[in-house]
Design an enzyme around this catalytic site. Structure first.
Site, PDB file in Angstrom:
ATOM      1  N   ARG A  98      38.042 -63.263  -3.605  1.00  0.00           N
ATOM      2  CA  ARG A  98      38.765 -63.588  -2.287  1.00  0.00           C
ATOM      3  C   ARG A  98      39.896 -64.441  -2.184  1.00  0.00           C
ATOM      4  NH1 ARG A  98      33.662 -64.461   1.343  1.00  0.00           N
ATOM      5  NH2 ARG A  98      33.503 -65.784  -0.481  1.00  0.00           N
ATOM      6  N   LYS A 149      22.082 -61.513 -13.600  1.00  0.00           N
ATOM      7  CA  LYS A 149      20.618 -61.688 -12.883  1.00  0.00           C
ATOM      8  C   LYS A 149      20.828 -62.619 -11.764  1.00  0.00           C
ATOM      9  CE  LYS A 149      18.426 -66.092 -14.276  1.00  0.00           C
ATOM     10  NZ  LYS A 149      17.570 -66.991 -14.521  1.00  0.00           N
ATOM     11  N   HIS A 203      20.824 -63.264 -20.616  1.00  0.00           N
ATOM     12  CA  HIS A 203      21.791 -64.006 -21.492  1.00  0.00           C
ATOM     13  C   HIS A 203      20.526 -64.535 -22.692  1.00  0.00           C
ATOM     14  CE1 HIS A 203      20.391 -67.551 -19.249  1.00  0.00           C
ATOM     15  NE2 HIS A 203      20.544 -68.188 -20.335  1.00  0.00           N
ATOM     16  N   LYS A 210      21.223 -64.804 -27.368  1.00  0.00           N
ATOM     17  CA  LYS A 210      21.123 -66.115 -28.297  1.00  0.00           C
ATOM     18  C   LYS A 210      21.073 -65.634 -29.740  1.00  0.00           C
ATOM     19  CE  LYS A 210      19.108 -69.051 -24.750  1.00  0.00           C
ATOM     20  NZ  LYS A 210      19.687 -70.474 -24.793  1.00  0.00           N
ATOM     21  N   GLU A 216      12.293 -77.289 -19.420  1.00  0.00           N
ATOM     22  CA  GLU A 216      13.424 -78.105 -19.152  1.00  0.00           C
ATOM     23  C   GLU A 216      13.141 -79.459 -18.617  1.00  0.00           C
ATOM     24  OE1 GLU A 216      16.385 -74.913 -17.338  1.00  0.00           O
ATOM     25  OE2 GLU A 216      14.310 -74.603 -16.497  1.00  0.00           O
ATOM     26  N   ASP A 249      12.276 -66.567 -11.638  1.00  0.00           N
ATOM     27  CA  ASP A 249      13.591 -66.950 -12.553  1.00  0.00           C
ATOM     28  C   ASP A 249      13.312 -67.085 -14.001  1.00  0.00           C
ATOM     29  OD1 ASP A 249      16.059 -68.639 -12.289  1.00  0.00           O
ATOM     30  OD2 ASP A 249      15.114 -70.428 -12.926  1.00  0.00           O
ATOM     31  N   HIS A 290      13.656 -63.542 -19.046  1.00  0.00           N
ATOM     32  CA  HIS A 290      13.515 -64.489 -20.199  1.00  0.00           C
ATOM     33  C   HIS A 290      12.647 -64.106 -21.135  1.00  0.00           C
ATOM     34  CE1 HIS A 290      17.516 -65.288 -18.587  1.00  0.00           C
ATOM     35  NE2 HIS A 290      17.124 -66.471 -17.915  1.00  0.00           N
ATOM     36  N   LYS A 329      10.317 -77.002 -15.060  1.00  0.00           N
ATOM     37  CA  LYS A 329      11.295 -78.024 -15.028  1.00  0.00           C
ATOM     38  C   LYS A 329      10.888 -79.393 -14.909  1.00  0.00           C
ATOM     39  CE  LYS A 329      14.256 -74.720 -13.217  1.00  0.00           C
ATOM     40  NZ  LYS A 329      15.335 -74.322 -13.837  1.00  0.00           N
TER      41      LYS A 329
END
Ligand code: NAP
Length: 481
Positions: free
Chosen positions: A51, A147, A177, A181, A215, A234, A239, A328
């Site tokens: 936009r 996603k 994604h 890899k 992570e 997620d 994945h 996480k």
């Protein structure tokens, strides 16, 4: 060892959401790297659309800033000066009628036409409808969608139906994604280009499989967004599901998009329902980092960590559990798949220790490579003592500097879109099957009154997850980078 770069055909790529985070961090720097590598013809056009009102020059300046910041470009780069003129911009509101005719006028007949929907999924339908309605897209055009592809089976089905109104399945490229890899693609090479592993790749010889995606970062700054999703939506549904499929699938008859995706789909359909006792959810809770504060909801029951035991109900895998865990704020950032083989049925080395089970670890990040643990004789006098040693291979060491310089997943995937190769993209039925398996897990949790187990930031996850393994007389591998 230098990999061959095969230029793609001349293309016009339209990036909807070109002023956004993903375009800045991944898509534009990735395209520049492919240009530098000689893969993008200099006649190609990359047209930003969003936009924000700006002209071509302003967008080129914006893109240059993003490529410098996220593409590691410093100082003068003559190739960047050659790349920027490929870029253009058209101001378009996905929900409005302005700008579409200008976009149409910019599309060149004869070039491959691809449209990257790097916008919120709520806009996918609007863009698809207008691309078709204004005659901008035709039967050969490709669309790329990001996603999350739905948040449950019903929404994924609705999204698929919306896209299907204007595009055929062979035109739709759903990005995961992880599939781009290099090391994930290597799973297929390891399994299907070697005679060594496949005969042992079944429940008779494999005790269990562990898939870990850990992570160190938390969700601070995007907690209220993450809180609507959680680790299962997620990471697991997409994945980790893809990794599981590549490890568990039957050999496809050919490395061909539908042959590969047919085999992955069979794995998803063979997944058993996961009973509540086989799944552990956690939230990082500490003074320095606290999920509830990051999520801005003191009552949140969304998991920042999940561990689960998954069974695949088919001949190959009957009796071999797959343990998945992701979270996480864990001890280290690492993604790996560990295949633990069974112990030898009989030891001939009575007094010198039992042989231990072989283990094959495929490291996806960091330090991509493979490690196979084998038993050997401990060197030196003193009889026949056994010791387990790693046969360790880092792809960077084995393949030289070019091996270390692997293309980012987005680079690879965008080039596949232009080439028209859907092998590394999720098919609509695959996504729906994954949600069909995940939905009952999520719904059972939402119906229960339980709260996730707390775990310390920087730890390996909640204690309960350890018990999930101990119960089966197994242990998680240590989380370390
Ligand atoms: P973002 O930073 O919020 O960017 C959104 C983009 O959409 C902006 O360029 C925005 O530009 C444009 N936009 C918003 N409303 C629009 C409208 N009505 N018409 C046309 N353009 C509009 O989001 P993002 O992080 O780049 O994410 C984009 C997509 O990729 C999302 O689906 C996200 O889930 C997915 N994704 C992102 C990441 C990531 O790392 N960022 C990773 C995986 C998946 P204007 O405001 O100028 O219109």
């Amino acid at each position: 060892m230098v990999s061959r770069v095969i230029p793609v055909d001349d293309f016009d790529l339209v990036i909807f959401g070109a002023t956004g985070d993903l375009a800045h961090r991944k898509i534009l720097p990735g395209l520049f790297r492919r240009f530098k590598a000689g893969q993008i013809p200099a006649t190609s056009r990359i047209i930003g659309a969003a936009r924000t009102a700006q002209d071509d020059d302003a967008f080129r300046a914006e893109a240059e800033g993003a490529i410098r910041e996220f593409g590691g470009v410093t100082g003068e780069d003559p190739q960047l000066a050659e790349f920027l003129p490929l870029l253009g911009y058209v101001a378009i509101d996905a929900r409005g009628e302005g700008g579409w005719q200008e976009l149409k006028a910019r599309m060149r007949p004869g070039a491959v036409h691809a449209f990257y929907f790097s916008v919120a999924p709520a806009l996918f339908g609007d863009i698809a409808e207008r691309l078709a309605g204004h005659g901008i897209a035709d039967d050969d055009s490709r669309i790329v969608v990001e996603k999350p592809f739905g948040r449950d089976l019903a929404s994924a089905r609705a999204l698929n139906a919306t896209l299907a109104r204007h595009f055929d399945e062979h035109q739709i490229y759903r990005i995961d994604h992880y599939l781009g890899k290099e090391t994930v693609q290597n799973l297929m090479a390891v399994r299907f280009a070697n005679v060594l592993f496949e005969p042992l790749w079944n429940a008779q010889f494999i005790d269990h499989v562990q898939i870990t995606v850990a992570e160190t970062v938390g969700v601070a700054g995007r907690g209220s967004y993450y809180d609507k999703s959680g680790a299962i939506r997620d990471m697991v549904q997409n994945h980790m599901m893809q990794l599981l499929c590549l490890i568990a699938m039957e050999p496809p008859y050919h490395f061909d998009p539908d042959a590969v995706r047919d085999e992955k789909l069979k794995v998803i359909r063979a997944l058993e329902a996961v009973p509540p006792e086989d799944i552990v959810r956690g939230q990082y809770r500490g003074d320095d980092a606290d999920y509830l504060k990051d999520a801005e909801d003191p009552e949140s029951r969304t998991e920042s960590y999940v561990a689960m035991k998954v069974r695949i109900s088919n001949w190959r895998w009957q009796g071999t559990p797959f343990y998945l865990r992701t979270g996480k704020k864990l001890r280290a950032r690492t993604s790996e798949i560990a295949i633990t083989f069974k112990e030898p049925p009989h030891s001939i080395f009575d007094d010198s220790g039992q042989p231990k089970a072989n283990e094959l670890v495929i490291r996806l990040q960091p330090n991509e490579g493979m490690n196979l643990k084998v038993m050997i004789k401990e060197p030196g006098p003193g009889g026949m003592r056994l010791v387990q040693v790693p046969l360790d291979m880092s792809f960077a060491d084995a393949l030289g500097p070019e091996g270390a310089d692997m293309p980012d997943a987005y680079e690879r995937l965008i080039m596949d879109v232009i080439r028209g190769n859907q092998t590394l993209f999720m098919r609509g039925d695959e996504v729906e099957a994954a949600w069909a398996w995940t939905d009952p897990i999520i719904n059972a949790w939402e119906d229960s009154k339980r709260r996730p187990e707390p775990y310390d930031p920087g730890s390996s996850g909640p204690e309960e997850a350890l018990r999930l393994m101990h119960r089966d007389n197994r242990r998680w591998r240590e989380i370390r980078s």
